[in-house]
Scaffold this motif. Structure first.
Motif, PDB file in Angstrom:
ATOM      1  N   PHE A  44       0.857  -1.067  -0.024  1.00 59.11           N
ATOM      2  CA  PHE A  44       0.019  -0.099   0.014  1.00 59.11           C
ATOM      3  C   PHE A  44       0.979   1.204  -0.018  1.00 59.11           C
ATOM      4  N   THR A  45       1.967   1.240   0.696  1.00 58.54           N
ATOM      5  CA  THR A  45       2.798   2.349   0.696  1.00 58.54           C
ATOM      6  C   THR A  45       3.389   2.495  -0.677  1.00 58.54           C
ATOM      7  N   TYR A  46       3.870   1.466  -1.268  1.00 60.24           N
ATOM      8  CA  TYR A  46       4.498   1.818  -2.818  1.00 60.24           C
ATOM      9  C   TYR A  46       3.278   2.089  -3.753  1.00 60.24           C
ATOM     10  N   LEU A  47       2.038   1.980  -3.336  1.00 56.30           N
ATOM     11  CA  LEU A  47       0.925   2.303  -4.226  1.00 56.30           C
ATOM     12  C   LEU A  47       0.735   3.788  -3.934  1.00 56.30           C
ATOM     13  N   ILE A  48       0.805   4.324  -2.625  1.00 57.98           N
ATOM     14  CA  ILE A  48       0.650   5.712  -2.644  1.00 57.98           C
ATOM     15  C   ILE A  48       1.815   6.585  -3.321  1.00 57.98           C
ATOM     16  N   GLU A  49       2.718   5.958  -2.739  1.00 59.94           N
ATOM     17  CA  GLU A  49       4.313   6.824  -3.476  1.00 59.94           C
ATOM     18  C   GLU A  49       4.437   6.406  -4.904  1.00 59.94           C
ATOM     19  N   GLY A  50       3.826   5.705  -5.523  1.00 60.25           N
ATOM     20  CA  GLY A  50       3.859   5.665  -6.985  1.00 60.25           C
ATOM     21  C   GLY A  50       3.029   6.402  -7.551  1.00 60.25           C
ATOM     22  N   ALA A  51       1.705   6.725  -6.914  1.00 60.66           N
ATOM     23  CA  ALA A  51       0.595   7.573  -7.330  1.00 60.66           C
ATOM     24  C   ALA A  51       1.156   8.955  -7.036  1.00 60.66           C
ATOM     25  N   PHE A  52       1.522   9.373  -5.822  1.00 60.68           N
ATOM     26  CA  PHE A  52       1.579  10.705  -5.440  1.00 60.68           C
ATOM     27  C   PHE A  52       3.060  11.065  -4.707  1.00 60.68           C
ATOM     28  N   GLY A  53       3.914  10.172  -4.881  1.00 59.88           N
ATOM     29  CA  GLY A  53       5.266  10.391  -4.378  1.00 59.88           C
ATOM     30  C   GLY A  53       6.066  11.528  -4.959  1.00 59.88           C
ATOM     31  N   ARG A  54       5.928  11.951  -6.113  1.00 64.59           N
ATOM     32  CA  ARG A  54       6.480  13.037  -6.935  1.00 64.59           C
ATOM     33  C   ARG A  54       5.653  13.684  -7.620  1.00 64.59           C
ATOM     34  N   GLY A  55       6.218  14.722  -8.189  1.00 60.59           N
ATOM     35  CA  GLY A  55       5.367  15.538  -9.144  1.00 60.59           C
ATOM     36  C   GLY A  55       5.065  14.694 -10.406  1.00 60.59           C
ATOM     37  N   GLN A  56       5.973  13.955 -10.854  1.00 64.02           N
ATOM     38  CA  GLN A  56       5.743  13.502 -12.171  1.00 64.02           C
ATOM     39  C   GLN A  56       4.755  12.243 -11.940  1.00 64.02           C
ATOM     40  N   ASN A  57       4.754  11.707 -10.916  1.00 62.70           N
ATOM     41  CA  ASN A  57       3.981  10.477 -10.458  1.00 62.70           C
ATOM     42  C   ASN A  57       2.522  11.119 -10.567  1.00 62.70           C
ATOM     43  N   ILE A  58       2.163  12.194  -9.741  1.00 63.79           N
ATOM     44  CA  ILE A  58       1.025  12.890  -9.800  1.00 63.79           C
ATOM     45  C   ILE A  58       0.337  13.089 -11.189  1.00 63.79           C
ATOM     46  N   ALA A  59       1.266  13.714 -11.995  1.00 68.19           N
ATOM     47  CA  ALA A  59       1.105  13.896 -13.436  1.00 68.19           C
ATOM     48  C   ALA A  59       0.483  12.599 -14.206  1.00 68.19           C
ATOM     49  N   TYR A  60       1.232  11.567 -13.985  1.00 65.73           N
ATOM     50  CA  TYR A  60       0.709  10.352 -14.616  1.00 65.73           C
ATOM     51  C   TYR A  60      -0.413   9.834 -13.901  1.00 65.73           C
ATOM     52  N   THR A  61      -0.826  10.027 -12.967  1.00 63.01           N
ATOM     53  CA  THR A  61      -2.093   9.689 -12.159  1.00 63.01           C
ATOM     54  C   THR A  61      -3.092  10.328 -12.661  1.00 63.01           C
ATOM     55  N   LEU A  62      -3.179  11.690 -12.780  1.00 66.70           N
ATOM     56  CA  LEU A  62      -4.242  12.580 -13.385  1.00 66.70           C
ATOM     57  C   LEU A  62      -4.276  11.978 -14.911  1.00 66.70           C
ATOM     58  N   TYR A  63      -3.431  11.782 -15.642  1.00 66.55           N
ATOM     59  CA  TYR A  63      -3.325  11.511 -17.165  1.00 66.55           C
ATOM     60  C   TYR A  63      -4.234  10.349 -17.218  1.00 66.55           C
ATOM     61  N   TYR A  64      -3.889   9.059 -16.316  1.00 66.30           N
ATOM     62  CA  TYR A  64      -4.776   8.234 -16.412  1.00 66.30           C
ATOM     63  C   TYR A  64      -6.374   8.542 -16.001  1.00 66.30           C
ATOM     64  N   ALA A  65      -6.332   9.316 -15.113  1.00 68.54           N
ATOM     65  CA  ALA A  65      -7.813   9.815 -14.538  1.00 68.54           C
ATOM     66  C   ALA A  65      -8.500  10.547 -15.649  1.00 68.54           C
ATOM     67  N   THR A  66      -7.915  11.322 -16.547  1.00 67.03           N
ATOM     68  CA  THR A  66      -8.625  11.868 -17.672  1.00 67.03           C
ATOM     69  C   THR A  66      -9.356  11.047 -18.506  1.00 67.03           C
ATOM     70  N   SER A  67      -8.622   9.784 -18.992  1.00 69.61           N
ATOM     71  CA  SER A  67      -9.480   9.301 -19.672  1.00 69.61           C
ATOM     72  C   SER A  67     -10.519   8.462 -19.099  1.00 69.61           C
ATOM     73  N   PHE A  68     -10.247   8.106 -17.882  1.00 70.77           N
ATOM     74  CA  PHE A  68     -11.658   7.531 -16.959  1.00 70.77           C
ATOM     75  C   PHE A  68     -12.661   8.422 -16.771  1.00 70.77           C
ATOM     76  N   ILE A  69     -12.226   9.862 -16.770  1.00 73.14           N
ATOM     77  CA  ILE A  69     -13.315  10.906 -16.404  1.00 73.14           C
ATOM     78  C   ILE A  69     -14.433  10.860 -17.822  1.00 73.14           C
ATOM     79  N   PHE A  70     -13.731  10.716 -18.832  1.00 66.36           N
ATOM     80  CA  PHE A  70     -14.474  11.027 -20.018  1.00 66.36           C
ATOM     81  C   PHE A  70     -15.454   9.586 -20.215  1.00 66.36           C
ATOM     82  N   THR A  71     -14.839   8.465 -19.834  1.00 64.56           N
ATOM     83  CA  THR A  71     -15.676   7.209 -20.176  1.00 64.56           C
ATOM     84  C   THR A  71     -16.360   7.124 -18.873  1.00 64.56           C
TER      85      THR A  71
END
Length: 379
Positions: A44-71
């Protein structure tokens, strides 16, 4: 005889129940991690760090979320009309064709800020057209929308394989994809936003289609809850008999609802095609159409719930990749199992904890009511 669900407070219905479902899903996923001999807390720690640990990780998380918002919005609009649009995958696929045709034609002539609105129209139009035939068959012939939309997913996949291997593939290329779009067909990235908050992002696919997704969520809320058409859609979905009694044309509502749903699904293609890969290629949808079903269920078909639900699945995608990298014994298939558990508890078992919550609120309400009555009597 089944007992209908009692009405819960809005905060419990739209917030507490989805939260409980997610917590239980992660708890069961933790047991799966234990079975392979790893620590659930570490995973779980790796999951959170991988999604929000750095600015780049947050950017990738929001990139995936963008597609899921539309669908997710696409599925939600259909839900409100009493329709189960399971064809978001195919509609997004064909929507990519609309984006590509605009970019391939105009990327060397017009700047991106002119091509972007045209690409939005192209994606929405192609997605809506791909949803029109199942909608027509449902409205006019009584064909079940689930069956026809599933079939059209496979037809869309086959159509795109043909186009990318014969018609749209550049001469001399062996890859089933179009040429790379020029600057006029590439969306600006949002990496500079993270600089405002002191988070450095070297490179990420997050682009301005994320802002478009947020705007689409607001417009869907406006449509469904603040317009006459939205009222007719909700009436049709809640009670077709009441809709017919009120003079609402069933055929018209089915067609319009599915056209809007298909247009939203088609707009998903803007994110990976024009915002990231800058070309049309096979399998760019990568299951986002099906994830949208879970996002809509978890978000209770409301834009305010769909956005956080989409971000949650963005966390699972981005953070799951971090888990698979840091904990080799947990394969990518294990991450899919975790995603499946979230879908299971948020979708098929979403009402599992509702009877217990109803009993809890029912036991609290009489006491509070008696206390109020006693207070009034004493006064």
């Amino acid at each position: 005889m089944s007992v209908p669900y009692a009405k819960l407070p809005a905060w419990a219905d739209y917030g507490l129940i989805p939260l409980i479902n997610v917590v239980v899903a992660f708890a069961v996923a933790g047991l799966v991690v234990l079975l392979v001999g790893e620590s659930p807390v570490e995973a779980f720690t790796y999951l959170i760090e991988g999604a929000f640990g750095r600015g780049q990780n947050i950017a990738y998380t929001l990139y995936y979320a963008t597609s899921f918002i539309f669908t997710g919005l696409a599925v939600a609009v259909a839900f409100h009309g009493g329709l189960f649009n399971i064809g978001g995958e195919g509609q997004a696929y064909v929507g990519g064709l609309g984006v590509a045709l605009v970019c391939l034609s105009l990327d060397g002539i017009l700047p991106w800020w002119i091509n972007f609105p045209l690409a939005i129209l192209g994606a929405a139009l192609m997605g809506a057209l791909w949803a029109f035939i199942p909608a027509y068959l449902q409205a006019k012939r009584g064909s079940h929308i689930v069956i026809t939309t599933i079939m059209f997913n496979f037809i869309a996949a086959s159509l795109m394989v043909y186009l990318l291997t014969t018609v749209l593939k550049p001469a001399g290329s062996m890859s089933p994809q179009t040429r790379t779009f020029l600057d006029g067909g590439q969306l600006p990235k949002l990496n500079f936003v993270f600089d405002w908050f002191g988070a450095s992002v070297r490179s990420s696919p997050l682009n301005i289609s994320f802002l478009l997704a947020l705007l689409a969520a607001f417009l869907v809320w406006l449509l469904i809850w603040r317009t006459k058409l939205g009222y007719e859609i909700r009436t049709q979905g809640f009670s077709p008999k009441a809709a017919r009694y009120a003079g609402i044309g069933e055929t018209r509502i089915v067609l319009v609802t599915m056209l809007i749903s298909g247009a939203l699904a088609g707009m998903m293609a803007l994110n990976p095609v024009m915002g990231d890969a800058n070309r049309l290629q096979l399998d760019f949808v990568t299951g986002a159409g099906f994830v949208g079903i879970a996002v809509a269920l978890m978000g209770r078909s409301h834009p305010a719930g769909i956005i956080p639900a989409a971000i949650l699945f963005g966390v699972l995608y981005q953070g799951g990749a971090e888990i698979a990298f840091m904990m080799p014994s947990i394969s990518r298939d294990m991450i899919i199992i975790i995603q499946g558990l979230v879908i299971l508890f948020a979708g098929a078992l979403e009402h599992m904890f509702r009877p217990s919550l109803q009993a809890l609120f029912a036991s609290i309400s009489p006491r509070s009511g008696a206390g109020e009555a006693a207070g009034q009597k004493g006064a």
